[in-house]
Design an enzyme around this catalytic site. Structure first.
Site, mmCIF file in Angstrom:
data_model
loop_
_atom_site.group_PDB
_atom_site.id
_atom_site.type_symbol
_atom_site.label_atom_id
_atom_site.label_comp_id
_atom_site.label_asym_id
_atom_site.label_seq_id
_atom_site.Cartn_x
_atom_site.Cartn_y
_atom_site.Cartn_z
ATOM 1 N N LYS A 79 0.847 -1.200 -0.038
ATOM 2 C CA LYS A 79 0.028 -0.013 0.003
ATOM 3 C C LYS A 79 0.794 1.201 0.044
ATOM 4 O O LYS A 79 2.133 1.292 0.659
ATOM 5 C CB LYS A 79 -0.985 -0.034 1.245
ATOM 6 C CG LYS A 79 -1.762 1.114 1.194
ATOM 7 C CD LYS A 79 -2.965 0.751 2.466
ATOM 8 C CE LYS A 79 -4.106 1.968 2.330
ATOM 9 N NZ LYS A 79 -4.762 1.637 3.615
ATOM 10 N N SER A 154 -9.949 1.511 2.438
ATOM 11 C CA SER A 154 -8.887 2.498 1.605
ATOM 12 C C SER A 154 -7.934 1.559 0.923
ATOM 13 O O SER A 154 -7.387 1.984 -0.148
ATOM 14 C CB SER A 154 -8.473 3.465 2.537
ATOM 15 O OG SER A 154 -7.621 2.913 3.747
ATOM 16 N N SER A 178 -10.175 -0.827 6.645
ATOM 17 C CA SER A 178 -9.562 -0.786 5.527
ATOM 18 C C SER A 178 -8.701 -1.787 5.004
ATOM 19 O O SER A 178 -8.422 -1.865 3.840
ATOM 20 C CB SER A 178 -8.579 0.521 5.390
ATOM 21 O OG SER A 178 -9.305 1.719 5.160
HETATM 22 N N1 GLN Z 1 -13.593 3.575 5.816
HETATM 23 C C1 GLN Z 1 -13.082 3.900 7.070
HETATM 24 C C2 GLN Z 1 -12.858 5.632 6.929
HETATM 25 O O1 GLN Z 1 -13.119 6.107 6.178
HETATM 26 C C3 GLN Z 1 -11.783 3.246 7.347
HETATM 27 C C4 GLN Z 1 -10.454 3.647 6.681
HETATM 28 C C5 GLN Z 1 -9.279 2.964 7.165
HETATM 29 O O2 GLN Z 1 -9.226 1.840 7.867
HETATM 30 N N2 GLN Z 1 -8.211 3.525 6.972
HETATM 31 O O3 GLN Z 1 -12.325 6.085 7.865
#
Ligand code: GLN
Length: 481
Positions: A79, A154, A178
């Site tokens: 990532k 994400s 994410s």
């Molecule tokens: N969807 C969640 C958010 O927007 C999780 C994001 C994440 O785990 N980085 O914060």
């Protein structure tokens, strides 16, 4: 030599490599060819590295010398918020477009020592804020099961790299889901480790009390192999913990029967897709017929998780992102004065979701509102954590669906941040409590003539990832039986 990469796993590739069936170079070439063919439309990688074959040659040397580890020569995707020395790490943001990492993240040091071949850096929601990878400054990542749909996020690029055979495994980060949610939407396995079990040094901080790095794999076994390499104490991350000392055991529970708790009120609440719910119930039945016990549990405060998370996370993110000032890192736009440089750089460099969260976070931390918002959210977080502690007094694991909906259409929720946030309902309580959880592929739903994957989430007490792997194997349809 032609390698059939469909259906290949880390475990299988490792035995092929040490058995001399093909070389790490052959394997890297096969993944590069697939990545070059499919990435232009999937957009999983932001960059495919130019030294992949050199890395593979170094792995082949290790194999010849007899010093290969389980990950030597294995192609992985990383990532874009995890630092690899000398490589761009942009967090899919314009503000860091040209930022080159000056050191390796702790997990990267470990993977390099193990002889991993890094194929490239993967697309994500900018600074890991989002659940669809649509918040990337470089366009969305598409779901390989239906390219008109999102990959989840994400860590969408990492999930798609694995699901579409552009890598054998990947690393992501999980602050509120994410890793697990894109794994679920793409039909692969994703693990969010116990908070502190994997060092966060070298991952760009978002919500520091919630962030964890974790692995993606096609199977539970592959995910466990990566986890065993990246976990462990790092003296340079003060929240890192020695998993072995805290009682982590490798999964040797094969015949153990577990008590699995189901928070009924929570899982059958509003907004959950009917197919998701029926697949969840079928999966519980499957576990029951394998001899595990299904027990109702109660997580009375779980319904307040989103309200608590969407205060704590932006608060922490707003302070963490203050360092992107146009001086120390990446983009710089000159203005009339120092403060003007700062404003212009941040206005041009950050996308709308990142700006929204910085504003929200700054507001909830401001004098006069701190107690009402941040203080309250923290108190609720403590109650959620206690709910888990209480439940784990009577069960070994807790099960929920990973996502209330299957992969949605690109653009469907993009202009409606609230509906995007609501899709995090099952994943955020886990980060608030700091416990580990895994998403395992549990079946499909048919939509508009396409088969879309569904995921089953298993949650365990702190440092009981072994329970997740054992139960995960029983659910995972990708697992070698
Ligand atoms: N969807 C969640 C958010 O927007 C999780 C994001 C994440 O785990 N980085 O914060």
């Amino acid at each position: 030599m032609k390698i059939d990469i469909r259906g290949l796993t880390i475990k299988k590739a490792h035995s092929d490599l040490v058995g001399g069936k093909y070389s790490a170079r052959d394997l890297a070439e096969a993944y590069l060819a697939e990545a070059e063919k499919r990435n232009p439309s999937l957009n999983a990688y932001l960059e495919i590295f130019d030294d992949v074959l050199l890395q593979a040659d170094a792995a082949d040397k290790k194999i010849k010398e007899g010093t290969a580890t389980a990950l030597t020569g294995i192609p992985l995707a990383i990532k874009d918020n995890i630092l690899i020395k000398g490589r761009v790490a942009s967090s899919a943001s314009r503000i860091l477009e040209n930022y080159t990492a000056s050191y390796d993240a702790h997990v990267i040091e470990k993977l390099k020592d193990a002889g991993v071949v890094f194929i490239g850096r993967t697309n994500m929601d900018e600074f890991a804020m989002g659940g669809s990878t649509e918040n990337s400054a470089y366009g969305p990542t598409k779901n390989p099961h239906d390219e008109s749909r999102v990959s989840g996020g994400s860590s969408g690029g990492s999930a798609v790299a694995v699901a579409a055979d552009l890598a054998l495994g990947a690393l992501g980060s999980d602050t509120g889901g994410s890793i697990r949610q894109p794994a679920s939407l793409c039909g692969i396995v994703g693990l969010k480790p116990t908070y502190g079990a994997v060092s966060r040094r070298g991952v760009m901080a978002m919500g520091s009390s919630l962030d964890q790095i974790g692995p993606f794999g096609k199977t539970v076994e592959d995910t466990e192999i990566i986890w065993n390499v990246i976990r462990g104490h790092d003296p340079k991350d003060s929240t890192s913990i020695d998993t072995d000392k805290r009682g982590y055991k490798n999964a040797d529970n094969a015949d153990r029967k577990f008590r699995i708790g189901v928070p009924e009120d929570f899982v059958s609440g509003e907004g959950i897709d009917a197919d998701v719910l029926s697949n969840f119930r079928e999966t519980l039945e499957k576990l029951k017929s394998a001899g595990h016990e299904i027990i109702p549990v109660s997580l009375p405060h779980a319904k307040y998780s989103l309200a608590s998370y969407y205060i704590v996370m932006p608060a922490e993110a707003s302070t963490n992102l203050a360092r992107f000032d146009g001086v120390r890192y990446g983009l710089h736009i000159s203005g009339e004065s120092g403060i003007d440089d700062y404003k212009k750089t941040r206005a041009a460099g950050f996308g709308p979701e990142v700006r929204r969260r910085i504003m929200l976070g700054t507001y909830v931390l401001s004098a006069g509102y701190y107690d009402a918002y941040y203080g309250k959210a923290t108190a609720v977080r403590a109650l959620i954590r206690k709910d888990f502690d209480d439940a784990f007094g009577s069960v070994d694991a807790i099960a929920t669906p990973t996502s209330p909906v299957p992969a949605f259409k690109i653009g469907e929720k993009a202009d409606d941040p609230l509906s995007m946030y609501l899709a995090d309902i099952f994943t955020v309580p886990v980060n608030l409590a700091g416990v580990p959880a895994i998403s395992v592929p549990s079946g499909f739903t048919q939509q508009e003539g396409k088969k879309l994957p569904l995921g089953f989430q298993i949650i365990a007490p702190h440092f009981r990832e072994d329970v997740l792997f054992t139960l995960g194997r029983a659910v995972d349809y990708n697992n070698e039986k």
